[in-house]
Structures are given as structure tokens and as C-alpha cells.
Design an enzyme around this catalytic site. Structure first.
Site, PDB file in Angstrom:
ATOM      1  N   LYS A  50      -3.492   2.605  -2.229  1.00  0.00           N
ATOM      2  CA  LYS A  50      -4.834   2.694  -1.662  1.00  0.00           C
ATOM      3  C   LYS A  50      -4.828   3.877  -0.699  1.00  0.00           C
ATOM      4  O   LYS A  50      -4.399   3.785   0.438  1.00  0.00           O
ATOM      5  CB  LYS A  50      -5.217   1.436  -0.896  1.00  0.00           C
ATOM      6  CG  LYS A  50      -5.262   0.170  -1.729  1.00  0.00           C
ATOM      7  CD  LYS A  50      -6.346   0.186  -2.775  1.00  0.00           C
ATOM      8  CE  LYS A  50      -7.706   0.130  -2.167  1.00  0.00           C
ATOM      9  NZ  LYS A  50      -8.779   0.101  -3.199  1.00  0.00           N
ATOM     10  N   ASP A  63       0.823  -1.205   0.000  1.00  0.00           N
ATOM     11  CA  ASP A  63       0.000   0.000   0.000  1.00  0.00           C
ATOM     12  C   ASP A  63       0.860   1.259   0.000  1.00  0.00           C
ATOM     13  O   ASP A  63       2.020   1.238   0.431  1.00  0.00           O
ATOM     14  CB  ASP A  63      -0.908   0.024   1.232  1.00  0.00           C
ATOM     15  CG  ASP A  63      -2.191  -0.757   1.034  1.00  0.00           C
ATOM     16  OD1 ASP A  63      -2.468  -1.166  -0.103  1.00  0.00           O
ATOM     17  OD2 ASP A  63      -2.916  -0.958   2.025  1.00  0.00           O
ATOM     18  N   MET A  91      -9.910   8.658   8.506  1.00  0.00           N
ATOM     19  CA  MET A  91     -10.369   9.133   7.196  1.00  0.00           C
ATOM     20  C   MET A  91     -11.516  10.137   7.329  1.00  0.00           C
ATOM     21  O   MET A  91     -12.478  10.122   6.581  1.00  0.00           O
ATOM     22  CB  MET A  91     -10.791   7.945   6.312  1.00  0.00           C
ATOM     23  CG  MET A  91      -9.668   6.970   6.028  1.00  0.00           C
ATOM     24  SD  MET A  91     -10.206   5.429   5.241  1.00  0.00           S
ATOM     25  CE  MET A  91     -10.935   4.560   6.654  1.00  0.00           C
TER      26      MET A  91
END
Length: 272
Positions: free
Chosen positions: A69, A47, A186
């Protein structure tokens, strides 16, 4: 065949996949077992948030495939990543899927395990330190405290397309009544919405920390209040990857003498 969360000496065989948590970024926070898995891999699918220093554990002969990602950026499709893992395992490779933080905390590890199992691939999971823990620890305070927080809730601020997402108002009431710390992953891009919803159940004076690039040399953070969340992010130009920690444990940052932010003005500071 079932996924296995390993608890003893682990073997890494050809034709298998291991999901490895690379931790929040600092390579010294990598577990010994994770380092062993990386060394054993012949194929690594990595990632974006995995630091180059972590990849120094890889064999020079290993094939490293970067499969980005990251929220808000162009990403490798999840279905393509799963297809790559299955193909490599069926070719007899020792496959490691290297993920930032922990594979099972907002890392899509559960989805990947399900697809690998459905394809008949043996898969195991190695945990990593998650950014929500590492971020606040780097500021010298805990996520739980007998006086201030009886529990902690890890929650995503990024809903799956078509999903209504988190009931922030209900979560705010739970955090208030049960004395829980909220750790929001996030959540920067939707901070204004999250702030408005949480204010339905939590006072604007609730202390809050925003931690960007947790554990890395270029980590930045700001300590503020729930009522000043959006304006603090905008003024300090904080962005992803970041975690937002909400709750009374954040008051401890001032107690250990941590700076609130290099350019944070008095307007956004909380008063303990």
C-alpha cells in the site's frame, strides 16, 4: 463487536485480528507490545513501508503476506486485504495486520476495523509512532513549542477519489491565527497545489521541512520556505514516502545545527 485500543497486558487469540503500528521504519522504535503481537501472529499481512528488520520479530512458522500500500505505486486493493483478514481469522489464525506508522493516522485502520466488526471478528489496535512525529524529532526539534506553536494539525495531501480534499486556504488561516504546525502526509505529488493554496494565508517566508524516509538510515531532508517548496522538492529530488512540516518550529533546526540538506543551495534556504 467493538474494536479495542488496548491499555494493559494484551492477549492474542486464534480467530482474532490485531492492527499493529510498526512505526516510521526504525525497528528500535517498535513498541514492546507491537513486538509481542508480531511474535504471536500465525499470519501477518504486511504493508510495503514496514522494514524487514521489524519482521525479524515474527515466528519462523508464521505466514507472511506482503500487501503493498504505497501512494503512486501499484497497490493491493483494500477490499482484498480486508477479505484476507476475515478469511484467516475465520480459519482460526492469529492475524496481525502490520502497518507503517500508526494504524489510525492515515493508515486506513478505521476502515479495516469497521469491516472486521461487521464480519463479527474480534479486533484490537496497537499504536505506533507516526512519521510526522518521528521525522521532525530526528532533526532535533518539536512539533509544538510554547513560543512558536500552540498545536499541531496532521493532514493528508492525498484526497480520496471523488473527494474535494482539504480546504488548504482555510487551514492556512487557522495555522496562522492559532499558531499551529502543519504536518502534511502524502503531499509530495501535489506539492505545487498545496503550496499555492497555503500561500493565501501564510507568508512565503514561513519555514518548512521536507523529510523523506523518516527515521531510516537513508533519511533525507531539506529545510526551506513555503515559497520555495515546489522548487526544493524538484531540485533535491525528494519523493514519497515523505512528510512536509510547515511552521515556525522548523526554525529550531538551524538552532541545533542540523544541515539543511546535503546539496541544498542558498537559493532555497530560509532566513530565521
Amino acid at each position: 463487536m467493538p474494536a479495542t485500543v488496548t491499555t494493559s497486558t494484551t492477549q492474542f487469540h486464534p480467530g482474532t485480528v490485531t492492527l499493529v503500528g510498526a512505526g516510521p521504519g526504525d525497528p528500535e522504535l517498535l513498541t514492546i507490545k507491537a513486538a509481542r503481537a508480531i511474535r504471536a501472529a500465525t499470519v501477518l499481512l504486511v504493508d510495503d513501508l514496514v522494514s524487514d528488520a521489524v519482521l525479524e520479530h515474527a515466528s519462523p512458522k508464521a505466514r507472511i503476506v506482503h500487501v503493498g500500500k504505497r501512494g503512486g505505486c501499484k497497490s493491493t486493493p483494500q477490499a482484498f486485504i480486508e477479505k484476507l483478514m476475515i478469511i484467516a481469522a475465520r480459519e482460526g489464525e492469529v492475524v496481525v495486520r502490520l502497518k507503517g506508522g500508526d494504524p489510525f493516522i492515515f493508515g486506513r485502520g478505521g476502515e479495516e476495523v469497521e469491516h472486521l466488526r461487521a464480519a463479527g471478528i474480534e479486533v484490537q489496535v496497537l499504536n505506533g509512532i507516526t512519521a510526522g512525529l518521528a521525522g521532525l524529532t530526528s532533526l532535533g526539534v518539536p512539533l509544538t513549542h510554547r513560543e512558536h506553536a500552540h498545536g499541531v494539525v496532521f493532514v493528508t495531501g492525498h484526497a480520496k477519489p471523488g473527494d474535494s480534499g482539504t480546504d488548504w486556504q482555510a487551514l492556512a488561516a487557522t495555522a496562522r491565527d492559532a499558531k499551529h504546525t502543519l504536518v502534511i502526509y502524502m503531499g509530495v505529488s501535489s506539492a505545487a497545489h498545496i503550496q499555492g493554496e497555503l500561500l493565501s494565508g501564510l507568508p512565503g517566508s514561513t519555514p518548512l521541512a521536507i523529510i523523506q524516509h523518516a527515521s531510516l538510515p537513508h533519511q533525507r531532508h531539506a529545510v526551506t520556505t513555503l515559497g520555495a517548496l515546489r522548487t526544493t522538492i524538484e531540485r533535491e529530488q525528494l519523493g514519497s514516502p515523505a512528510v512536509i512540516v510547515v511552521g515556525d518550529v522548523v526554525r529550531g533546526i538551524a538552532a541545533v545545527g542540523q544541515p539543511e540538506a546535503s546539496t541544498l543551495t542558498a537559493e532555497a534556504r530560509y532566513r530565521a
